[in-house]
Design a protein around this motif. Structure first.
Motif, PDB file in Angstrom:
ATOM      1  N   MET A 128       0.815  -1.209   0.000  1.00 19.07           N
ATOM      2  CA  MET A 128       0.000   0.000   0.000  1.00 19.07           C
ATOM      3  C   MET A 128       0.851   1.263   0.000  1.00 19.07           C
ATOM      4  O   MET A 128       0.326   2.363  -0.007  1.00 19.07           O
ATOM      5  CB  MET A 128      -0.984   0.018   1.171  1.00 19.07           C
ATOM      6  CG  MET A 128      -0.362   0.228   2.529  1.00 19.07           C
ATOM      7  SD  MET A 128      -1.604   0.387   3.831  1.00 19.07           S
ATOM      8  CE  MET A 128      -1.276   2.052   4.377  1.00 19.07           C
ATOM      9  N   CYS A 151      -3.579   4.368   6.357  1.00 16.20           N
ATOM     10  CA  CYS A 151      -4.346   4.284   5.113  1.00 16.20           C
ATOM     11  C   CYS A 151      -4.770   5.660   4.634  1.00 16.20           C
ATOM     12  O   CYS A 151      -4.702   5.953   3.436  1.00 16.20           O
ATOM     13  CB  CYS A 151      -5.560   3.380   5.305  1.00 16.20           C
ATOM     14  SG  CYS A 151      -5.137   1.638   5.452  1.00 16.20           S
ATOM     15  N   ALA A 156      -9.085   1.932   4.072  1.00 18.95           N
ATOM     16  CA  ALA A 156      -8.731   1.237   5.313  1.00 18.95           C
ATOM     17  C   ALA A 156      -9.501  -0.061   5.481  1.00 18.95           C
ATOM     18  O   ALA A 156      -8.944  -1.067   5.936  1.00 18.95           O
ATOM     19  CB  ALA A 156      -8.967   2.155   6.508  1.00 18.95           C
ATOM     20  N   ILE A 215      -7.825  -2.754   3.371  1.00 19.24           N
ATOM     21  CA  ILE A 215      -6.545  -3.205   3.927  1.00 19.24           C
ATOM     22  C   ILE A 215      -6.777  -4.078   5.156  1.00 19.24           C
ATOM     23  O   ILE A 215      -6.151  -5.132   5.316  1.00 19.24           O
ATOM     24  CB  ILE A 215      -5.641  -2.005   4.268  1.00 19.24           C
ATOM     25  CG1 ILE A 215      -5.236  -1.256   2.997  1.00 19.24           C
ATOM     26  CG2 ILE A 215      -4.416  -2.437   5.075  1.00 19.24           C
ATOM     27  CD1 ILE A 215      -4.439  -2.069   1.999  1.00 19.24           C
TER      28      ILE A 215
END
Length: 66
Positions: free
Chosen positions: A28, A47, A54, A57
């Motif tokens: 990321m 994030c 978020a 992830i």
């Protein structure tokens, strides 16, 4: 089994399973996982800074450590 949330600190998440979680965070764009600031930052905050979703992830991390 441990699960992470957007509020989980990166340092705490890495303690759960560094081998599975670190590559997800690196993908990321978070390339400074060892720096002190990242250890105290939440996954949600990271994030936001890196412009990624978020929830996506967190779902990837929980699937990986599942």
């Amino acid at each position: 089994m441990a699960q992470v949330t957007k509020e989980t600190l990166i340092g705490e998440a890495l303690q759960i399973d560094m081998e599975k979680i670190a590559p997800i965070l690196m993908d990321m764009g978070m390339h400074c996982l060892g720096c002190p600031a990242s250890q105290g930052e939440s996954i949600g905050d990271a994030c936001m800074v890196h412009g990624v979703d978020a929830d996506e992830i967190v779902a990837k991390i929980n699937e990986a450590i599942g």
